[in-house]
Design an enzyme around this catalytic site. Structure first.
Site, PDB file in Angstrom:
ATOM      1  N   CYS A  14       0.840  -1.202   0.000  1.00 13.80           N
ATOM      2  CA  CYS A  14       0.000   0.000   0.000  1.00 13.80           C
ATOM      3  C   CYS A  14       0.882   1.263   0.000  1.00 13.80           C
ATOM      4  O   CYS A  14       2.003   1.248   0.511  1.00 13.80           O
ATOM      5  CB  CYS A  14      -0.916   0.011   1.225  1.00 13.80           C
ATOM      6  SG  CYS A  14      -2.472  -0.878   0.994  1.00 13.80           S
ATOM      7  N   HIS A  60      -5.849  -1.196  -2.240  1.00 15.73           N
ATOM      8  CA  HIS A  60      -5.543  -2.527  -1.734  1.00 15.73           C
ATOM      9  C   HIS A  60      -6.594  -3.557  -2.154  1.00 15.73           C
ATOM     10  O   HIS A  60      -6.313  -4.748  -2.259  1.00 15.73           O
ATOM     11  CB  HIS A  60      -5.474  -2.435  -0.193  1.00 15.73           C
ATOM     12  CG  HIS A  60      -5.083  -3.690   0.489  1.00 15.73           C
ATOM     13  ND1 HIS A  60      -3.776  -4.117   0.585  1.00 15.73           N
ATOM     14  CD2 HIS A  60      -5.834  -4.642   1.120  1.00 15.73           C
ATOM     15  CE1 HIS A  60      -3.738  -5.268   1.253  1.00 15.73           C
ATOM     16  NE2 HIS A  60      -4.969  -5.602   1.575  1.00 15.73           N
ATOM     17  N   ASN A  64       0.947 -13.832  -9.936  1.00 11.06           N
ATOM     18  CA  ASN A  64       0.308 -14.900  -9.160  1.00 11.06           C
ATOM     19  C   ASN A  64      -0.852 -14.255  -8.446  1.00 11.06           C
ATOM     20  O   ASN A  64      -0.656 -13.294  -7.702  1.00 11.06           O
ATOM     21  CB  ASN A  64       1.269 -15.481  -8.117  1.00 11.06           C
ATOM     22  CG  ASN A  64       2.481 -16.116  -8.759  1.00 11.06           C
ATOM     23  OD1 ASN A  64       2.364 -16.784  -9.781  1.00 11.06           O
ATOM     24  ND2 ASN A  64       3.645 -15.890  -8.170  1.00 11.06           N
ATOM     25  N   SER A 115       1.222 -13.676  -2.153  1.00 15.66           N
ATOM     26  CA  SER A 115       1.493 -13.450  -0.740  1.00 15.66           C
ATOM     27  C   SER A 115       0.628 -12.354  -0.146  1.00 15.66           C
ATOM     28  O   SER A 115       0.688 -12.098   1.045  1.00 15.66           O
ATOM     29  CB  SER A 115       2.968 -13.077  -0.582  1.00 15.66           C
ATOM     30  OG  SER A 115       3.262 -11.946  -1.381  1.00 15.66           O
ATOM     31  N   HIS A 156      -1.037  -6.928  -7.502  1.00 18.52           N
ATOM     32  CA  HIS A 156       0.363  -6.772  -7.893  1.00 18.52           C
ATOM     33  C   HIS A 156       0.804  -7.918  -8.786  1.00 18.52           C
ATOM     34  O   HIS A 156       0.187  -8.980  -8.805  1.00 18.52           O
ATOM     35  CB  HIS A 156       1.265  -6.719  -6.659  1.00 18.52           C
ATOM     36  CG  HIS A 156       1.347  -8.021  -5.913  1.00 18.52           C
ATOM     37  ND1 HIS A 156       0.333  -8.455  -5.094  1.00 18.52           N
ATOM     38  CD2 HIS A 156       2.293  -8.990  -5.875  1.00 18.52           C
ATOM     39  CE1 HIS A 156       0.662  -9.633  -4.570  1.00 18.52           C
ATOM     40  NE2 HIS A 156       1.849  -9.996  -5.040  1.00 18.52           N
ATOM     41  N   GLN A 178       4.689  -9.477 -10.867  1.00 21.60           N
ATOM     42  CA  GLN A 178       6.137  -9.483 -10.761  1.00 21.60           C
ATOM     43  C   GLN A 178       6.757  -9.494 -12.151  1.00 21.60           C
ATOM     44  O   GLN A 178       6.112  -9.865 -13.130  1.00 21.60           O
ATOM     45  CB  GLN A 178       6.612 -10.732 -10.018  1.00 21.60           C
ATOM     46  CG  GLN A 178       6.109 -10.854  -8.596  1.00 21.60           C
ATOM     47  CD  GLN A 178       6.907 -11.918  -7.837  1.00 21.60           C
ATOM     48  OE1 GLN A 178       8.141 -11.952  -7.893  1.00 21.60           O
ATOM     49  NE2 GLN A 178       6.209 -12.788  -7.136  1.00 21.60           N
TER      50      GLN A 178
HETATM   51  P1  H2U Z   1       3.890 -12.692  -4.772  1.00 22.35           P
HETATM   52  O1  H2U Z   1       2.623 -12.288  -4.109  1.00 22.35           O
HETATM   53  O2  H2U Z   1       3.656 -13.242  -6.159  1.00 22.35           O
HETATM   54  O3  H2U Z   1       4.716 -13.597  -3.877  1.00 22.35           O
HETATM   55  O4  H2U Z   1       4.758 -11.369  -4.994  1.00 22.35           O
HETATM   56  C1  H2U Z   1       5.096 -10.508  -3.968  1.00 22.35           C
HETATM   57  C2  H2U Z   1       6.574 -10.193  -4.024  1.00 22.35           C
HETATM   58  O5  H2U Z   1       6.838  -9.064  -3.220  1.00 22.35           O
HETATM   59  C3  H2U Z   1       7.447 -11.329  -3.521  1.00 22.35           C
HETATM   60  O6  H2U Z   1       8.317 -11.751  -4.549  1.00 22.35           O
HETATM   61  C4  H2U Z   1       8.098  -9.200  -2.626  1.00 22.35           C
HETATM   62  C5  H2U Z   1       8.252 -10.686  -2.371  1.00 22.35           C
HETATM   63  O7  H2U Z   1       9.607 -11.060  -2.416  1.00 22.35           O
HETATM   64  N1  H2U Z   1       8.166  -8.372  -1.449  1.00 22.35           N
HETATM   65  C6  H2U Z   1       9.033  -7.307  -1.407  1.00 22.35           C
HETATM   66  O8  H2U Z   1       9.793  -7.105  -2.348  1.00 22.35           O
HETATM   67  N2  H2U Z   1       9.043  -6.485  -0.303  1.00 22.35           N
HETATM   68  C7  H2U Z   1       8.272  -6.674   0.795  1.00 22.35           C
HETATM   69  O9  H2U Z   1       8.278  -5.887   1.705  1.00 22.35           O
HETATM   70  C8  H2U Z   1       7.423  -7.880   0.893  1.00 22.35           C
HETATM   71  C9  H2U Z   1       7.280  -8.698  -0.360  1.00 22.35           C
HETATM   72 ZN    ZN Z   2      -2.210  -2.879   0.156  1.00 19.06          ZN
END
Ligand code: H2U
Ligand code: ZN
Length: 353
Positions: free
Chosen positions: A61, A120, A158, A166, A171, A173
């Site tokens: 966020c 969000h 994903n 996650s 979002h 990648q």
């Molecule tokens: P996924 O939801 O596909 O896992 O992608 C989220 C990505 O965000 C994940 O690769 C990164 C994770 O490494 N991330 C950050 O770079 N910084 C953060 O503070 C948390 C997650």
């Molecule tokens: Zn958020």
């Protein structure tokens, strides 16, 4: 062996058969009708639909703290940052090692995270088309920039806990590296050999053959979304521009606007299918960024959603798939019909309020 001559538009379930995927040079076993078998196995916990527009705990966020200690900007549109836990590093020097059967090579690369929206609680399917245009423009800008240094730029998303996402914040990648990964390398080889033999593009010839077939889910002036004849995942789709296009960076003007419309419509159909946020992994394949000729490439996106029968019962790629070859229980034609029948109006706008 030649490809089957069976009528692809038949309406009755077929005997178990295999279909050929010319893009990956693989086969898939199609066993129609098995989705009716009893299920006492694992069920997914569907993602909550109760997300808030802003979550103070969310590391994506605006203005929030990330795990690295960095603070996100107060962003108002799509934004991107370098992953705090990258799978690739730009400082790795190229080297190869061969010891009998033990082969390895180092690769340099970088990983980026793209926040689609400051909101969000907005899935791509809920975002306005003009804001989805911003997401596509970010994919383009990142691809152009990273393509200057890296041979392969993989844009992907994903979505949903079932696919390992996650965080519900919308979002995706981008991973970019100096090596051509296994699956793009295979698509490069198959498209190249098709182009060398026929002088035409494999996927554009495929679109001509699928024109008005029962596997097409959405067709607009510029794009076709369809369940490929050789689809592996139950509701897998492929999104292909109708004219020769090597990379996402070539999608401009009305084709870009119409891409945003198709992405929104396709994801809405997915959400409507089980009236639930539909998990998926998706990503783009286009010509690698190297000096080799690339006129055999046709840009396309793959959507791989895991769900099979409901919001809670997914397809597992396990025994036979891991040991023999991919298998599906639902005809690609039935999957396409069910997606077409799901209303283009998002279910939440029909049942909430
Ligand atoms: P996924 O939801 O596909 O896992 O992608 C989220 C990505 O965000 C994940 O690769 C990164 C994770 O490494 N991330 C950050 O770079 N910084 C953060 O503070 C948390 C997650
Ligand atoms: Zn958020």
């Amino acid at each position: 062996m030649g490809l089957s001559n069976r009528d692809p538009d038949r309406s009755t379930p077929e005997a178990p058969h295999r279909r050929y995927n010319p893009l990956t040079d693989e086969w898939v076993l199609v066993s129609s009708g098995r989705t009716k078998r009893p299920w006492l196995g694992h069920t997914e916990s569907p993602d909550s639909e109760e997300a808030k527009p802003y979550d103070p705990q969310c590391y994506l966020c605006p203005s929030n703290l990330r795990a690295s200690g960095a603070t996100n900007p107060a962003y108002e549109s799509t934004t991107a940052f370098t992953n705090d836990f990258p799978a690739l590093s730009p400082t790795v020097k190229p080297s190869r090692h061969l010891d009998g059967l033990l082969a390895s090579e180092t690769l340099a690369g970088t990983c980026r995270v793209v926040c689609y929206s400051p909101r969000h609680d907005l899935r791509l399917s809920h975002m306005e088309e003009k804001d989805i245009v911003r997401v596509v423009e970010m994919w383009q800008a990142e691809t152009a920039e990273l393509g200057k240094t890296y041979r392969w730029v993989q844009v992907f998303e994903n979505n949903g806990a079932a696919m390992g996402a996650s965080n519900p914040h919308p979002h995706g990648q981008i991973w970019a590296g100096t090596a051509l990964p296994t699956l793009p390398a295979r698509e490069d080889k198959t498209q190249k050999s098709y182009f060398q033999k026929r002088g035409t593009l494999l996927l554009l010839d495929y679109l001509v053959q699928e024109h008005s077939s029962n596997r097409v889910v959405i067709a607009n002036e510029h794009w076709i979304a369809l369940v490929p004849y050789w689809a592996t995942w139950p509701f897998e789709t492929m999104l292909v521009p109708r004219t020769p296009t090597r990379r996402i960076t070539e999608v401009n003007g009305t084709r870009l606007v119409s891409l945003a419309a198709v992405v929104k419509e396709l994801l809405t159909l997915y959400d409507n299918l089980f009236e639930h946020p539909f998990p998926y992994s998706m990503g783009w394949h286009g010509a690698p960024h190297d000096d080799t000729p690339s006129s055999h490439w046709q840009l396309h996106a793959h959507f791989y959603p895991p769900l099979l029968r409901s919001a809670t019962v997914r397809k597992f790629m396990v025994g036979y798939e891991l040991l023999a070859e991919a298998q599906r229980d639902l005809d690609p034609e039935e999957a396409a019909a069910r997606l077409r029948e799901a209303s283009a109006q998002h279910y939440t706008s029909r049942i909430k309020r």
